[in-house]
Design an enzyme around this catalytic site. Structure first.
Site, short mmCIF file in Angstrom:
data_model
loop_
_atom_site.label_atom_id
_atom_site.label_comp_id
_atom_site.label_asym_id
_atom_site.label_seq_id
_atom_site.Cartn_x
_atom_site.Cartn_y
_atom_site.Cartn_z
CD GLU A 61 -2.75 5.09 6.57
OE1 GLU A 61 -2.91 5.53 5.72
OE2 GLU A 61 -1.98 4.67 7.22
N GLY A 98 1.94 1.99 10.48
CA GLY A 98 3.23 3.26 10.66
C GLY A 98 3.92 3.51 11.59
CG HIS A 137 -5.62 1.57 5.32
ND1 HIS A 137 -4.86 2.91 6.06
CD2 HIS A 137 -4.74 0.91 5.10
CE1 HIS A 137 -4.16 2.23 6.22
NE2 HIS A 137 -3.65 1.15 5.57
CE LYS A 157 0.76 4.32 5.18
NZ LYS A 157 0.33 3.48 5.83
CB SER A 174 5.49 -1.76 11.78
OG SER A 174 4.45 -0.65 12.14
CD GLU A 222 -3.65 -2.39 7.05
OE1 GLU A 222 -2.57 -3.06 6.36
OE2 GLU A 222 -3.77 -1.94 6.69
CG ASN A 265 -2.10 1.30 1.49
OD1 ASN A 265 -1.55 2.57 0.72
ND2 ASN A 265 -1.49 1.94 2.24
C1 PEP Z 1 -0.73 0.10 5.73
O1 PEP Z 1 -0.89 0.70 5.05
O2 PEP Z 1 -1.61 -0.40 5.52
C2 PEP Z 1 0.60 -0.88 6.59
C3 PEP Z 1 0.25 -1.49 6.79
O3 PEP Z 1 1.28 0.38 7.09
P1 PEP Z 1 2.42 0.43 7.56
O4 PEP Z 1 3.29 -0.87 6.73
O5 PEP Z 1 4.14 1.16 7.11
O6 PEP Z 1 2.43 0.09 8.62
#
Ligand code: PEP
Length: 244
Positions: free
Chosen positions: A92, A168, A90, A6, A208, A162, A4
């Site tokens: 976000e 992040g 997601h 973003k 992460s 998630e 992803n």
């Molecule tokens: C994501 O954007 O779905 C995500 C898991 O981000 P990160 O790997 O940066 O934590």
């Protein structure tokens, strides 16, 4: 293994990523590989990935096919641009753009109607985990969203667990914590759609994921893959994750 991106990269940077990334994953046949760039880079990504096993997806879609919805992108538009996948719900989008379980369901149905493969995200906030509410949150998100699909529709989606506190932040759920949450989700699927659906559904972990922790996570039989944000922006690091 899905990346992803973003709100990162331009079309030129997308092209440069694929030039480095594709040779690094040319031997990877053990998994599907998906990159979800910003909408404006989809054409560049589809073009750059041509002839490889890497598929491209969007990061969101709107549920109407077309209309007076300024700023939105529809499933048929994504599909016509060469996307095969789309991330839905997601955290976000939930946190900053008003996404709810109800709109997650609408978008998932729209994605399926456009013959896109949805990656539907769920996960708890830190305060919810600390209050011992992880299971209840996952149940609410499941019941209010995915559970509204028909069994035929459900069979075509991928779920991404998630935990919001791990996205992040550099804090990863331990492989055991992730596996526990995946077990909860799988049991919700089994209760709603039956044992075959529960066994078949693919659940990705996201939060992460990095080259140095992916192996431990993927060693859990409950974890079928990863949704990777930050570490998918660098060709070397995402290739290491794909080739775990
Ligand atoms: C994501 O954007 O779905 C995500 C898991 O981000 P990160 O790997 O940066 O934590």
């Amino acid at each position: 293994m899905a990346g992803n991106w973003k709100m990162y990269k331009t079309p030129a940077e997308t092209k440069a990523f694929f030039e480095k990334f594709l040779p690094l994953v040319s031997g990877a046949s053990h998994c599907e590989i998906v990159i979800n760039p910003p909408f404006v880079n989809i054409a560049a990504a589809v073009d750059a990935a041509k002839g490889s096993r890497v598929e491209i997806g969007g990061q969101n879609l709107y549920w109407a096919k077309e209309g007076a919805f300024t700023g939105e992108i529809s499933g048929p538009m994504l599909k016509a641009s060469g996307a095969e996948w789309v991330i839905i719900g997601h955290s976000e989008r939930r946190q900053y753009f008003g996404e709810t379980d109800e709109t997650v369901l609408k978008r998932t149905v729209a994605a399926l109607e456009a013959d896109l493969k949805p990656i539907v995200c769920v996960g708890e906030m830190l305060a919810e985990r600390e209050a011992g509410e992880t299971e209840a949150v996952l149940r609410t998100q499941f019941d209010g969203g995915i559970a509204g699909l028909s069994p035929e529709q459900f069979a075509k989606i991928v779920i991404a667990y998630e935990p919001v506190w791990a996205i992040g932040t550099g804090k990863t759920a331990t492989p055991e914590m992730a596996a526990d949450a995946h077990r909860v989700l799988r049991s919700l699927v089994t209760a709603k759609f039956g044992a075959d659906a529960g066994a078949a559904v693919r659940i990705l972990y996201g939060g992460s994921v990095k080259p140095d922790n992916v192996k431990g996570l993927m060693a859990q039989p409950e974890i079928d893959g990863a949704l990777v944000g930050g570490a998918s922006l660098d060709p070397g690091s995402f290739a290491s994750i794909v080739n775990f």
